[in-house]
Write an enzyme that holds these catalytic residues in place. Structure first.
Site, PDB file in Angstrom:
ATOM      1  N   SER A   5       0.858  -1.186   0.000  1.00  0.00           N
ATOM      2  CA  SER A   5       0.000   0.000   0.000  1.00  0.00           C
ATOM      3  C   SER A   5       0.892   1.234   0.000  1.00  0.00           C
ATOM      4  O   SER A   5       1.792   1.340  -0.822  1.00  0.00           O
ATOM      5  CB  SER A   5      -0.949  -0.033   1.207  1.00  0.00           C
ATOM      6  OG  SER A   5      -1.864   1.042   1.143  1.00  0.00           O
ATOM      7  N   HIS A  53      -2.624  -1.198  -3.251  1.00  0.00           N
ATOM      8  CA  HIS A  53      -3.745  -0.288  -3.047  1.00  0.00           C
ATOM      9  C   HIS A  53      -3.566   0.958  -3.917  1.00  0.00           C
ATOM     10  O   HIS A  53      -2.785   1.850  -3.592  1.00  0.00           O
ATOM     11  CB  HIS A  53      -3.851   0.126  -1.580  1.00  0.00           C
ATOM     12  CG  HIS A  53      -4.122  -1.014  -0.655  1.00  0.00           C
ATOM     13  ND1 HIS A  53      -3.955  -0.927   0.703  1.00  0.00           N
ATOM     14  CD2 HIS A  53      -4.564  -2.277  -0.882  1.00  0.00           C
ATOM     15  CE1 HIS A  53      -4.280  -2.079   1.261  1.00  0.00           C
ATOM     16  NE2 HIS A  53      -4.642  -2.913   0.315  1.00  0.00           N
ATOM     17  N   ASP A  84      -4.078  -4.863   6.307  1.00  0.00           N
ATOM     18  CA  ASP A  84      -4.501  -5.722   5.208  1.00  0.00           C
ATOM     19  C   ASP A  84      -3.395  -6.725   4.896  1.00  0.00           C
ATOM     20  O   ASP A  84      -2.225  -6.363   4.779  1.00  0.00           O
ATOM     21  CB  ASP A  84      -4.818  -4.870   3.970  1.00  0.00           C
ATOM     22  CG  ASP A  84      -5.390  -5.694   2.831  1.00  0.00           C
ATOM     23  OD1 ASP A  84      -6.008  -6.734   3.108  1.00  0.00           O
ATOM     24  OD2 ASP A  84      -5.216  -5.276   1.670  1.00  0.00           O
TER      25      ASP A  84
END
Length: 351
Positions: free
Chosen positions: A170, A197, A293
């Site tokens: 991310s 992401h 995540d």
């Protein structure tokens, strides 16, 4: 303890450097930064050269950087600013940082922590101040219990034989991915799946960039796409990339249900299904990113006998995702991204 003493023990505000050729933008951004109380302006310059000279004797935590400037533009100056600031987090604040803009992905690949579209001078007030404070604060967020790197890992063994590499990342992950991929030789033929992401509008440019960095074809995932050797597949920005068995091996299945992490795409569904299909013949990698995540999915991979390598705190822009996995005891090794790449290439190469 009295309120006065509490104030005296409060952490000092994070130091911010502003680099923008517009005197109005520097002034407005400066007022917004000071208004947060958590951040303070340490310096403001109209060009990158002056900022670099100032950084030779001063330290900051954050740099707000415009892209379009006379002389050295922001993208050209970004790598030197990261070195001179000894790793300050760079937030690109530029009118050219529109969602999906190529320069935004380039900035993230070069090491910027995040990008933010700078409004026109007349629209600088109101909501933008809140967004700026939110983005600044987000750079320093970590989930509970991810404030430290674990110790005691000792010598790191090369991963066991594996048939696929799955990567989750991310904030700060694009730069880490570039370091990882540069350490992988073109002779490495194991398929690589990437869940990063990013908004859907970034993905075609992102895939093209990974193809160059990785020296191999890279495609944005589509439903039922076959997983083949020597290729990189990236999750689209609007769907989770799952893996399913097929008569000829394995393929991609895209789904759009809400993930527990709240992310779209999410690393967890990718890891969970890879554990089901590949078992111990898979290898997971988690790079810089905010939140947690990938932590649940890493548990699925470890339970299946696979290994999960995560980026260390020192080189991460945000040690949220890798830190959550490390502190949950699900990391097989904690290393800089280039070392992870060399480790992966050492045992995963060949046809």
């Amino acid at each position: 303890m009295s309120r006065t003493n509490l104030a005296n023990h409060a952490a000092p505000p994070s130091r911010v450097l502003i680099i923008d050729d517009s005197v109005v933008a520097r002034s407005v951004l400066g007022r917004m930064v000071e208004g947060t109380r958590r951040f303070a302006v340490a310096g403001a310059f109209s060009d990158a050269r002056a900022a670099l000279s100032w950084l030779a004797k001063n330290r900051v935590d954050v740099i707000l950087l415009d892209i379009e400037m006379p002389g050295i533009d922001g993208l050209t100056a970004l790598p030197d600013l990261l070195i001179a600031s000894e790793g300050a987090k760079v937030l690109i604040v530029s009118s050219s940082a529109d969602e999906g803009a190529g320069v935004s992905v380039q900035a993230l690949a070069l090491g910027a922590a995040d990008t933010l579209v700078k409004p026109s001078i007349g629209a600088f007030g109101g909501r933008f101040a809140e967004v700026l404070e939110e983005r600044l604060s987000r750079l320093f967020e970590t989930p509970a219990d991810t404030h430290r790197s674990p110790s005691g890992y000792g010598p790191v063994a090369a991963p066991r034989d594996f048939d696929l590499v799955a990567i989750g990342a991310s904030t700060g992950g694009i730069h880490a991915l570039s370091q990882f991929l540069r350490a992988i030789p073109t002779s490495f033929q194991k398929p690589i799946l990437v869940t990063q992401h990013l908004p859907a509008t970034f993905m075609s440019y992102f895939a093209a960039q990974l193809a160059v960095l990785g020296g191999r074809p890279c495609q944005v995932a589509t439903d039922s796409m076959r997983i083949r050797p020597g290729r990189i597949i990236v999750a689209p920005g609007d769907a989770h990339m799952r893996v399913v068995r097929t008569s000829g091996g394995a393929a991609i299945r895209l789904t759009r249900e809400k993930a527990a992490s709240g992310c779209m795409p999410s690393v967890d569904p990718m890891f969970e299904t890879i554990a089901q299909v590949y078992g111990k013949r898979a290898l997971g990698v988690v790079l810089s990113g905010m939140g947690r995540d990938g932590c649940d999915g890493a548990g699925n991979m470890i339970d299946a006998g696979a290994r999960v390598l995560v980026q260390d705190q020192a080189t991460s822009v945000v040690w949220g995702m890798p830190g959550a996995i490390a502190n949950a005891g699900r990391a097989s090794a904690v290393l800089p991204p280039d070392e992870i790449g060399r480790l992966v290439a050492g045992r995963g190469g060949g046809a």
